[in-house]
Design an enzyme around this catalytic site. Structure first.
Site, PDB file in Angstrom:
ATOM      1  N   THR A  58     -85.118  49.410   4.221  1.00 20.84           N
ATOM      2  CA  THR A  58     -86.245  48.495   4.327  1.00 20.84           C
ATOM      3  C   THR A  58     -85.700  47.093   4.540  1.00 20.84           C
ATOM      4  O   THR A  58     -84.724  46.732   3.880  1.00 20.84           O
ATOM      5  CB  THR A  58     -87.052  48.527   3.023  1.00 20.84           C
ATOM      6  OG1 THR A  58     -87.374  49.883   2.738  1.00 20.84           O
ATOM      7  CG2 THR A  58     -88.302  47.670   3.108  1.00 20.84           C
TER       8      THR A  58
ATOM      9  N   GLU B  86     -74.988  53.219   6.202  1.00 22.32           N
ATOM     10  CA  GLU B  86     -74.812  52.200   7.223  1.00 22.32           C
ATOM     11  C   GLU B  86     -73.352  52.085   7.628  1.00 22.32           C
ATOM     12  O   GLU B  86     -73.030  51.757   8.765  1.00 22.32           O
ATOM     13  CB  GLU B  86     -75.314  50.845   6.734  1.00 22.32           C
ATOM     14  CG  GLU B  86     -76.826  50.750   6.629  1.00 22.32           C
ATOM     15  CD  GLU B  86     -77.351  51.217   5.290  1.00 22.32           C
ATOM     16  OE1 GLU B  86     -76.564  51.760   4.483  1.00 22.32           O
ATOM     17  OE2 GLU B  86     -78.560  51.031   5.034  1.00 22.32           O
TER      18      GLU B  86
ATOM     19  N   ARG C 102     -82.844  40.472   5.145  1.00 21.41           N
ATOM     20  CA  ARG C 102     -83.382  40.774   3.813  1.00 21.41           C
ATOM     21  C   ARG C 102     -82.412  40.313   2.743  1.00 21.41           C
ATOM     22  O   ARG C 102     -81.197  40.314   2.920  1.00 21.41           O
ATOM     23  CB  ARG C 102     -83.610  42.284   3.696  1.00 21.41           C
ATOM     24  CG  ARG C 102     -83.709  42.790   2.281  1.00 21.41           C
ATOM     25  CD  ARG C 102     -83.930  44.294   2.196  1.00 21.41           C
ATOM     26  NE  ARG C 102     -83.566  44.773   0.872  1.00 21.41           N
ATOM     27  CZ  ARG C 102     -83.564  46.042   0.501  1.00 21.41           C
ATOM     28  NH1 ARG C 102     -83.923  46.984   1.347  1.00 21.41           N
ATOM     29  NH2 ARG C 102     -83.212  46.391  -0.714  1.00 21.41           N
TER      30      ARG C 102
END
Lengths: 1204, 334
Positions: free
Chosen positions: A26, A59, A109
């Site tokens: 997110t 990731e 983020r």
């Protein structure tokens, strides 16, 4: 086209890539999801091929795969955010060091520090600024699209990889009307020569080269400097690309852009979405004659210092630089330091650009998407007026600790003529956000108006509240902040009027649309006093509709979206009503048409009926009698709850000052009980006459709102008359009463308890011992009952068998009222762990659903017992949870060993007998543990007044002499994928940790992306065409060590086996792994039947139950606890949408995968049956906390653990 | 024309043995096997409108559940361009079966709404079905609806569908109508080209351990053929020769087919026996029928059809109430 920032960027990335390596995080996940959806639909890229979209295990994996694809000479990209970007950094250095063109699109983020935050700031991208990647900052949805193009084009030309970022949520999730770059334009921008040159550098055995050498002091430095010319060229290339982009599209950009007074004296500098608010503020101030300006930074790396200096008017006297990140301990944040250096260097020129070097101050704003408004921008420019401005400040918060924050005056800007601002308050479940997204598209794509939609969700997964902010107007909408003065407010849930300040942002003379079961003539008296007051004071025009009635009569259940949407269009007048209705129907057709006619026709019916049901309320001129609301929290709530938690709950968190918060992210437990949300429409009501005391309702309750207590009859003396009770049937506990009680304000109404209740009325079999009934007529009695129930003391834990269901369920849960989804399959396991061992565990919790419903502010469900003991909980990251838990265990053992050492040294002072009884005490059973606790209490009493240093140390550590445990909890995304390497390693250490994997077979928290636990044939995000490979057998990997206790459990199928497995895991003095089947909303099932699905999963052999119990003796450690499959896998999966979808999208593949899935199950069952007969033994050493061995003067022989 | 050929709903069939709606005909490959085995026609399983409705509602609520609740997970499933609904799959089944077999393929439909009947009937026709069988499968459990009203509704429905279709229309009914002969004539007047007798309801059972109602599926037994045989025998003389009659339920062997034809059926339909024995079982039944016909000297189906009907039999009252009495009278206490 109206799309959000994620889609805007992803469209370009997809078109210009051949390989897309993805991993969900997110707020970047939707970019990967779009790519995967498009690839599944065989959408071609710019060169006519479908990109290969591959989900990786983390990731780090995505960056590695990207690196490899690039080295082969394939165009690649990835998407990420926050911690995900950090995991990519090692590869980013490599990719840049090898001058490899690529683009990573980042929805910027917050990086987790004292707390995790999913919201937006620049702390992640700022961390990547040393990697050698160019960094390009988009500040709006249009720019996220355009800069994606510019990044991809410029990277190919410059060979320097680009990090293209835009602000998480504010831009990534904002829907705005944008112009889309056509494929023809893309073709025109991407140079063939660049493409071919890139291809030519790809690794191939036909032209072999060596890349990635190790270099020594003689070579590395020079070689590292060799790339400089490439970096020097980047700003020019980006500027050129922007220029040609502008010529072709009409949208002109520059590396840095100045806006404002040509003779500005004060200038604000920033990048990202804050630019929108800053533009409005500066335009406003300039119009008022103030000499101010704004410098927008687009290209941040390589830092275009010359262009920044050149862009500033020579008249500038002072500059305020705003950074959306925090670098504790630094002189200032990165952009500030860069600007200071740029201005300083510029003054060395032969003809300095300024008469005197401008004064520069720097400030932080908008961390974790904190609101950033034009008023705040004005405050920063205002600060520059001061004689001695704060050199370093914050804006947007009230800092009463370091006094860094700037005062902000409420400035409401003059709104652009013709702009309409609308706010909608709804629940997640009622479809409000979906309808508003559709309204933005309807207006943006069918009229000349510009449109913007932004949506705010609360932190709950059940009964969550949503607030939508929509703007429509004749000019492009750049307002990157929430609506401050709405022309139209809609409240889709009457109940929210009491919980939220719905009309606080309503403008004078605005329209208010209320979904109300009370008609126009009766609604007024039912409105909360504050609402009536605001209606009168602001002269608000009130309209009501009973949307639930219309929805019900149109067979739409609780979905009132199209009803309210129709009313919005009718009242707001943004579009003529008949035209709007046509568009709404088209939108319904688009959304639901592919799912069949039924829902389309029902929605059409609802649309057609809505306006007739809408009624205007003739509001009185005074607010009427004042009625006080039910207090949010009880008067005796703890101080912190009253001061902080309650304010956060009331939506007033923004008003809390810095001093209100813990300095290190530490929060008290047991606060969820203060958050009375009353979201259930129906609650379970107990019928003692039918009840058979089994405890099943309590064990499955995901929110611990069905409780079971047994007590002596005397406690009933003061019981309220409505309090229900029955004789407790037990051979062991005699003369006790039993009550099963619901917490009516905390129940989500999921109905799982009723589904599992096995007791039926003899005369009417549909009636069970617990039945869902409407909340209204039962609320009062159940509230009284709950309060009384809480006061009944907990039963003596020794009286009941913890391994039985009714025994475990009279134990106090220390995990209650979480914000998990209604019917959540995970939380019952966690609750059970706390019932069994809650007062002596430390929990390491992986990031994911369980960390969110477990610890997302404002409250936490983790709680304490009457003695103040409870699970100590912490979350480190997503990827490292097993290691984190192991560290806790190591710390625990070190403290225990130290305490034993100290106790040995103090034996003569505290008494040999007490000392040895503590050191020698077995602590296998709870009774033994409690005895030890008492001995330790005696010890502490003896030590308390001692000045002796040893005694003081022992006093601090004495509690560690009581046996404790570590539970490592997380989901399958962690255990199977991103954290698997760590988990595997921790299991291999032989250390005494307990791992609970809440296996939902999908990344639940980020919206259902496939994990390696996702079964074959299931459709998930990143597996749109059904997962082709079979589920990983995690238990088998753990069993291979031989000394790991492994259990696979499913509460709905066998609650006794579940309980037994948890008890055995706790008892096993080595590593334990418990894999718990957890039904999830992402399975596409009726969550009230959550446990029935678990049962079927086991019945079909899909989820075999077993326990692998290592033992020193030669034995058969593998116990298969479920019966031979009695139904087919097909029968099980046919009731779950995750499988059924594939049947409807690709029946042939579904059929093929279904056969393989059955074969998987048959094969595994066959294998497990053989395992059950297998004999094995495992040498292991005991845990001294459980079975102490005494020797040496320290009284303790160090336990080396399994295989160190 | 072979000895076994017959006419059904105006279509020439090579054999009077028809595979009735059931699991066997839901699989085009098995349908092809039926074709190879010599079946006369294939009736596809029923498309149930209720099932379509249920599926759409369920799918939609599964996809909507949890969407737009929580900032991290705005939904839980990938975007899918198009879902193949039950009706899409059914229409595909019609097309695929049609492509794989030589014999006529008859679609079957059970709808629950007036609009649904016509909509899906047309779609089945468009998908290439040679005829349509309306499956009037319902339980008259609504006390507010009298027998006459139900019959009126059914007749109107048949009329409506017949006028919207150009392929022949058979109507499959249950035996639970109070005046069956009258009702059948009304259906024919409304446009039915043939009747299929009878629909067989799956009867629910009660599990006495869980005290729950459970569905139980039992395959038919040969004795169940007696009911359709009786009614076909009664109806045959009442109907124009062009109106087809199909016997279904309890047809398990060549002799069962023979009974059906003798009573006046144009075709005999099989489901349970095919499920038990596989599609190639048709060959055996056909052989049994031919052997019997040879034995009895029948040269064609048309010759034997109805030769023991109410009009043709020596003792027509045996098909009526007398039958019951006689059965009783023939029983003697041991």
């Amino acid at each position: 086209m109206c799309i959000d920032g994620n889609e805007a960027a992803a469209r370009v990335a997809y078109a210009l890539s051949e390989v897309i390596a993805i991993y969900p995080i997110t707020p970047a996940s939707p970019m990967g999801e779009h790519a995967d959806d498009w690839a599944a639909a065989k959408k071609p890229n710019l060169w006519g091929l479908t990109p290969d979209v591959v989900e990786m295990q983390s990731e780090a994996g995505a960056a590695g795969a990207l690196h490899g694809a690039l080295q082969k000479g394939a165009f690649g990209t990835t998407f990420t955010s926050s911690q995900g970007l950090l995991l990519m950094i090692p590869n980013m250095f490599k990719i840049a060091g090898e001058l490899t063109p690529t683009v990573i699109h980042v929805a910027a983020r917050t990086i987790a520090t004292h707390a995790l935050s999913i919201f937006g700031d620049h702390s992640d991208v700022m961390h990547a600024r040393t990697t050698g990647w160019a960094i390009l900052a988009a500040s709006s949805v249009q720019e996220a699209h355009d800069f994606a193009v510019i990044s991809h084009v410029a990277t190919l030309q410059s060979r320097v990889p680009f990090l293209h970022f835009f602000d998480g949520f504010r831009t990534s999730h904002e829907i705005n009307k944008i112009d889309v770059v056509s494929d023809d334009d893309l073709r025109a921008f991407v140079s063939d020569d660049d493409l071919l040159e890139f291809r030519a550098r790809g690794l191939t055995p036909d032209r072999p080269v060596l890349r990635g050498t190790a270099q020594n002091p003689d070579a590395f430095f020079q070689a590292r400097e060799a790339c400089n010319p490439y970096y020097d060229r980047v700003p020019g290339i980006v500027a050129e690309t922007m220029k040609s982009f502008g010529e072709r599209t009409g949208r002109h950009y520059d590396l840095v852009e100045y806006r404002g007074a040509p003779d500005a004296e004060r200038v604000v500098v920033l990048m990202g979405s804050g630019v929108g608010a800053a533009e409005e503020a500066v335009d406003h101030l300039v119009a008022e004659g103030e000499p101010v300006g704004l410098l927008k930074v687009r290209l941040y790396r390589p830092f275009p210092a010359d262009r920044i200096v050149a862009a500033l008017p020579p008249s500038v006297r002072s500059v305020v630089v705003l950074d959306r990140t925090k670098e504790p301990g630094a002189l200032g944040e990165p952009l500030y330091l860069d600007i200071v250096a740029a201005l300083s260097e510029s003054m060395d020129a032969v003809h300095p650009p300024f008469e005197r070097i401008p004064r520069v101050i720097g400030g932080r704003y908008g961390l974790s998407s904190k609101e950033f408004t034009p008023a705040m921008v004005a405050a920063t420019l205002n600060e520059l007026k001061s004689e001695r401005p704060k050199r370093h400040f914050t804006v947007g918060i009230h800092d009463d600790v370091s006094h860094l924050s700037l005062p902000v005056e409420a400035t409401v800007l003059e709104r652009p003529a013709g702009e309409v601002q609308a706010m909608f308050f709804g629940l997640g479940a009622d479809g409000t956000v979906g309808a508003n997204k559709s309204s933005v598209k309807i207006i943006g794509e069918n009229t000349d108006l510009w449109a913007q939609g932004y949506f705010v969700y609360d932190s709950k997964k059940s009964g969550s509240v949503t607030v939508s902010h929509l703007r429509f107007g004749p000019e492009p909408i750049r307002s990157s902040y929430l609506i401050e003065e709405a022309d139209f407010v809609a409240c889709h849930q009457f109940g929210l009027l009491e919980r939220m300040k719905v009309l606080d942002r309503a403008g004078q003379g605005s329209l208010f649309l209320l979904n109300s079961s009370y008609g126009p003539n009766e609604v007024w008296t039912h409105l909360p006093y504050s609402v009536r007051q605001q209606i009168v004071a602001k002269d608000i025009d009130l309209w009501v509709i009973d949307a639930y009635k219309v929805a019900r009569e149109s067979e739409l259940g609780g979905r009132i979206n199209t009803v309210m949407q129709t009313c919005f269009f009718h009242l707001s007048g943004v579009l003529p009503s008949p035209e709007a209705i046509g568009h709404i129907k088209d939108s319904v057709e688009e959304t639901y048409g592919k799912r069949g006619r039924t829902i389309v026709e029902r929605n059409f019916a609802a649309v057609d009926r809505s306006i007739a049901e809408l009624a205007r309320v003739d509001t009185p001129s005074t607010a009427g009698a004042e009625v006080s609301l039910r207090s949010l929290i009880p008067e005796d709530a703890p101080d912190f709850v009253t001061r902080v938690t309650a304010r956060l709950m009331a939506g007033e968190g923004d008003l809390l000052p810095v001093s209100a918060f813990p300095v290190d992210g530490t929060f008290p437990l047991g606060t969820a009980k203060y958050e009375k949300r009353s979201i259930a429409k129906e609650i379970p009501i107990w019928d003692p006459d039918i009840c058979i005391d089994c405890g099943k309702c309590a064990i499955v309750c995901p929110h611990a709102t069905i409780r079971m207590k047994i007590y002596e009859p005397g406690f009933l003396d003061d019981a309220p008359s409505s309090f229900k009770t029955k004789d407790f049937r037990s051979k062991d506990v005699l003369n006790h009463k039993l009550t099963i009680q619901v917490a009516p304000d905390d129940c989500t109404g999921c109905g799982v308890c009723v589904d599992v209740c096995p007791a039926k009325s003899k005369t009417e079999t549909r009636r069970k011992a617990i039945n869902m009934e409407p909340v209204a007529p039962n609320m009062e009695a159940e509230r009284v009952g709950w309060d009384f129930f809480l006061d009944i003391p907990e039963i003596d834990r020794d009286l009941v068998a913890h391994s039985s269901i009714k025994g475990s369920q009279v134990l106090e849960p220390l995990f209650e009222f979480s914000g998990a989804c209604a019917g959540c399959g995970e939380t019952p396991y966690i609750k059970l762990v706390t019932q069994l061992f809650g007062d002596r565990v430390v929990v390491a919790n992986a990031t994911g659903c369980s960390s969110i419903y477990g610890a997302n502010l404002p409250t936490t469900p983790w709680t304490v017992n009457r003695e103040g003991r409870g699970p100590a909980w912490s979350n480190s990251l997503f990827e490292d949870n097993a290691e984190f838990g192991l560290g806790m265990r190591l710390g625990m053992e070190a403290q225990r060993d130290q305490a034993r050492l100290l106790l040995g040294q103090l034996a003569s002072e505290v008494g040999e007998s007490l000392s040895s009884s503590i050191l020698d005490a077995p602590q296998e059973s709870e009774a033994q543990i409690r005895d030890q606790r008492e001995r330790v209490a005696q010890l502490k009493a003896l030590l308390r007044d001692s000045d002796n240093s040893t005694a003081r140390h022992l006093l601090r550590l004495a509690d560690e002499l009581v046996r404790k445990g570590v539970w490592i909890i997380g989901g399958d995304g962690w255990a199977y994928d991103i954290g698997f390497g760590g988990l595997d390693h921790v299991l291999s250490t032989g250390r005494n940790v307990n791992v609970l994997v809440l296996d939902t077979e999908v990344y639940s928290n980020t919206g259902g992306q496939a994990s390696k636990s996702t079964p074959r044939g299931a459709v998930a995000k990143f597996a749109s065409s059904g997962k082709g490979s079979s589920k990983k057998d995690l238990g088998a990997i753990a069993r291979a060590y031989g000394n790991v206790y492994v259990a696979q459990i499913s509460m709905g199928a066998n609650d006794v086996q579940t309980t037994k497995a948890l008890l055995e895991a706790d008892a096993w003095p080595g590593p334990s792994l418990v894999i718990a089947y957890s039904t999830c909303i992402a399975h596409g099932i009726d969550m009230s039947k959550s446990m029935s699905h678990q049962k079927d999963a086991v019945k079909s052999g899909y989820w075999p139950l077993y326990r692998f119990q290592p033992s020193e003796e030669r034995s058969q450690p593998f116990k298969l606890d479920s019966r031979k499959p009695s139904i087919s896998v097909k029968e099980f999966v046919s009731t779950e949408a995750r499988f059924a979808i594939l049947n409807r999208t690709d029946p042939e593949r579904a059929e093929r995968l279904a056969k393989l899935a059955q074969a998987d199950v048959d094969e595994r069952w066959h294998y497990y049956e053989q395992l059950a007969a297998m004999e094995r033994s495992v040498p292991h050493e005991p845990d001294p906390a459980i079975e102490p061995e005494v020797e040496s003067d320290a009284g303790y022989r160090y336990d080396e653990g399994g295989s160190r | 024309m072979t000895a076994l050929s017959t006419t059904y709903l105006g279509m020439d069939l090579r054999s009077p043995i028809v595979a009735s709606a059931g699991p066997t005909t839901s699989n085009p490959d098995e349908a092809a096997e039926l074709d190879r085995a010599g079946v006369g026609a294939i009736v596809l399983p029923s498309l149930f409108e209720e099932e379509i409705l249920h599926e759409e509602v369920q799918l939609n609520s599964a996809l909507e559940a949890g969407s737009e609740h929580f900032a991290e997970a705005l939904d839980y499933f990938p975007a899918v361009d198009r879902f193949e609904s039950t009706s899409d799959r059914y229409l595909l089944l019609v097309e695929t079966t049609k492509a794989k077999v030589e014999v006529p393929v008859i679609g079957s439909l059970n709808a629950s709404s007036p609009g649904g009947w016509v909509r899906y009937a047309k779609l089945i026709e468009q998908a290439g079905a040679d005829a349509l069988e309306l499956n009037l499968y319902r339980l008259a459990a609504n006390p507010a609806l009298g027998a006459a009203a139900i019959e009126d509704l059914d007749c109107r429905l048949v009329e409506e569908i017949d006028s919207s279709l150009s392929i022949p229309l058979a109507v499959k009914i249950s035996p639970f109508y109070s005046s069956l002969a009258n009702f059948v004539l009304r259906l024919v007047a409304a446009g039915a080209n043939g009747l299929v007798l009878f629909n067989r309801f799956y009867q629910p059972d009660i599990d006495i351990d869980s005290r729950e109602v459970v569905p139980r599926i039992n395959l038919s037994e040969p004795w169940e053929l007696r009911l359709p045989v009786r009614w076909i025998a009664i109806l045959r003389p009442l109907l124009d020769n062009a109106v087809s009659l199909a016997a279904t339920t309890g047809v398990h062997s060549g002799s069962d087919v023979a009974k059906a034809l003798l009573s006046g059926a144009d075709v005999a339909m099989m489901t349970s026996a095919l499920l038990r024995n596989g599609p190639s079982y048709i060959e055996r039944v056909e052989r049994e029928l031919s052997d019997w016909m040879n034995d009895k000297g029948y040269e064609s189906v048309s010759e034997l059809r109805g030769s023991v009907s109410y009009a043709a039999t020596e003792d027509p009252s045996a098909f009526e109430r007398a039958n019951y009495l006689k059965t009783l009278h023939s029983w003697t206490a041991p």
